[in-house]
Design a protein around this motif. Structure first.
Motif, short mmCIF file in Angstrom:
data_model
loop_
_atom_site.label_atom_id
_atom_site.label_comp_id
_atom_site.label_asym_id
_atom_site.label_seq_id
_atom_site.Cartn_x
_atom_site.Cartn_y
_atom_site.Cartn_z
N PRO A 53 -11.16 -5.34 -1.10
CA PRO A 53 -11.15 -6.32 0.00
C PRO A 53 -11.99 -7.57 -0.27
O PRO A 53 -11.56 -8.69 0.03
CB PRO A 53 -11.72 -5.53 1.19
N ILE A 54 -13.18 -7.39 -0.85
CA ILE A 54 -14.03 -8.56 -1.13
C ILE A 54 -13.33 -9.49 -2.12
O ILE A 54 -13.30 -10.71 -1.92
CB ILE A 54 -15.41 -8.11 -1.65
N THR A 71 0.86 -1.18 0.00
CA THR A 71 0.00 0.00 0.00
C THR A 71 0.90 1.23 0.00
O THR A 71 1.75 1.37 0.85
CB THR A 71 -0.91 0.01 1.25
N GLN A 72 0.70 2.10 -0.99
CA GLN A 72 1.58 3.26 -1.14
C GLN A 72 0.83 4.47 -1.66
O GLN A 72 -0.26 4.36 -2.20
CB GLN A 72 2.72 2.90 -2.09
N ASN A 121 -13.47 6.05 -5.07
CA ASN A 121 -12.41 5.46 -4.25
C ASN A 121 -12.99 4.62 -3.11
O ASN A 121 -12.49 3.53 -2.82
CB ASN A 121 -11.49 6.55 -3.69
N ILE A 122 -14.03 5.11 -2.48
CA ILE A 122 -14.65 4.37 -1.38
C ILE A 122 -15.16 3.02 -1.88
O ILE A 122 -14.90 1.98 -1.27
CB ILE A 122 -15.76 5.20 -0.70
N VAL A 123 -15.88 3.03 -2.99
CA VAL A 123 -16.42 1.78 -3.53
C VAL A 123 -15.30 0.83 -3.96
O VAL A 123 -15.29 -0.35 -3.61
CB VAL A 123 -17.38 2.05 -4.72
N LEU A 146 -8.94 0.47 3.49
CA LEU A 146 -9.24 1.76 4.12
C LEU A 146 -8.10 2.75 3.94
O LEU A 146 -8.33 3.92 3.63
CB LEU A 146 -9.56 1.57 5.61
N LEU A 147 -6.86 2.28 4.14
CA LEU A 147 -5.71 3.15 3.95
C LEU A 147 -5.61 3.61 2.49
O LEU A 147 -5.38 4.80 2.23
CB LEU A 147 -4.42 2.46 4.38
N SER A 148 -5.80 2.69 1.57
CA SER A 148 -5.76 3.06 0.14
C SER A 148 -6.84 4.08 -0.19
O SER A 148 -6.60 5.01 -0.97
CB SER A 148 -5.93 1.82 -0.73
N THR A 149 -8.01 3.92 0.38
CA THR A 149 -9.10 4.87 0.15
C THR A 149 -8.70 6.27 0.58
O THR A 149 -8.83 7.23 -0.20
CB THR A 149 -10.37 4.43 0.90
N VAL A 150 -8.22 6.39 1.80
CA VAL A 150 -7.84 7.71 2.34
C VAL A 150 -6.70 8.31 1.52
O VAL A 150 -6.76 9.49 1.13
CB VAL A 150 -7.45 7.59 3.83
N ILE A 151 -5.67 7.52 1.25
CA ILE A 151 -4.53 8.01 0.48
C ILE A 151 -4.95 8.46 -0.92
O ILE A 151 -4.55 9.53 -1.38
CB ILE A 151 -3.43 6.93 0.39
#
Length: 185
Positions: free
Chosen positions: A131-132, A37-38, A122-124, A150-155
């Motif tokens: 994750p699914i 994750t970056q 991004n949220i979807v 979640l981290l990828s979404t925020v970033i």
């Protein structure tokens, strides 16, 4: 019956867009400390291309560029995240399709619309799709992939808000608008 074909312009955009996406994805990334994750500027590039060329081109740029990056970097493709990247572009492109973000200058209202669209997409893509698919395709532990998602979404929301909005502003500022003639010297 009308066939829905990609124009030559779209095919070229997909090829060049995927190549730039690959380069940005591979070489301009900041590690976060969470595995795989970056912070990545490729998402902002993808967002700009999706605004310019539409959801299908964005989807294909994401899937091709991300697949190439995975194959080159890791020797195999992590399909759950490739699909999530494509879904991001598809959803984002559909959400902003009628917003006319490229007409005139980038206003505050257009920037908000751009960022609301990218945040929802991004949220979807990263808290639901990735994750699914990680759980079902790769039997990854739920707690691990939920944290990554979640981290990828925020970033992605933050980096696209900053870099993507700037790219869109630069593009619209330098784009010749309809009805304006270009003065030749």
């Amino acid at each position: 019956m009308k066939k829905n074909k990609l124009s030559t312009r779209s095919v070229v955009a997909i090829g060049i867009g995927a190549a730039v996406f690959l380069i940005l994805f591979k070489f301009i990334a900041i590690p976060t400390g969470i595995p795989n994750t970056q912070v990545n500027v490729a998402q902002s590039w993808l967002s700009l291309l999706t605004v310019i060329f539409g959801p299908l081109v964005g989807f294909l740029v994401a899937v091709i560029g991300h697949s190439l990056n995975d194959a080159i970097s890791y020797g195999s493709i992590w399909w759950s995240w490739v699909i999530a990247d494509g879904i991001y572009a598809l959803i984002f492109g559909l959400l902003i399709k009628k917003a006319q973000l490229l007409e005139g200058k980038l206003t505050t209202r257009k920037a908000w619309y751009f960022n609301l669209g990218q945040a929802v997409a991004n949220i979807v893509a990263w808290t639901v799709v990735a994750p699914i698919l990680d759980i079902f395709i790769y039997s990854e532990p739920a707690n691990k992939v939920i944290v990554q998602g979640l981290l990828s979404t925020v970033i992605n929301i933050i980096s696209t808000a900053v870099i993507g909005t700037a790219l869109l502003g630069i593009y619209t500022k330098n784009k010749v608008q309809k009805g304006h003639l270009v003065k030749e010297d």
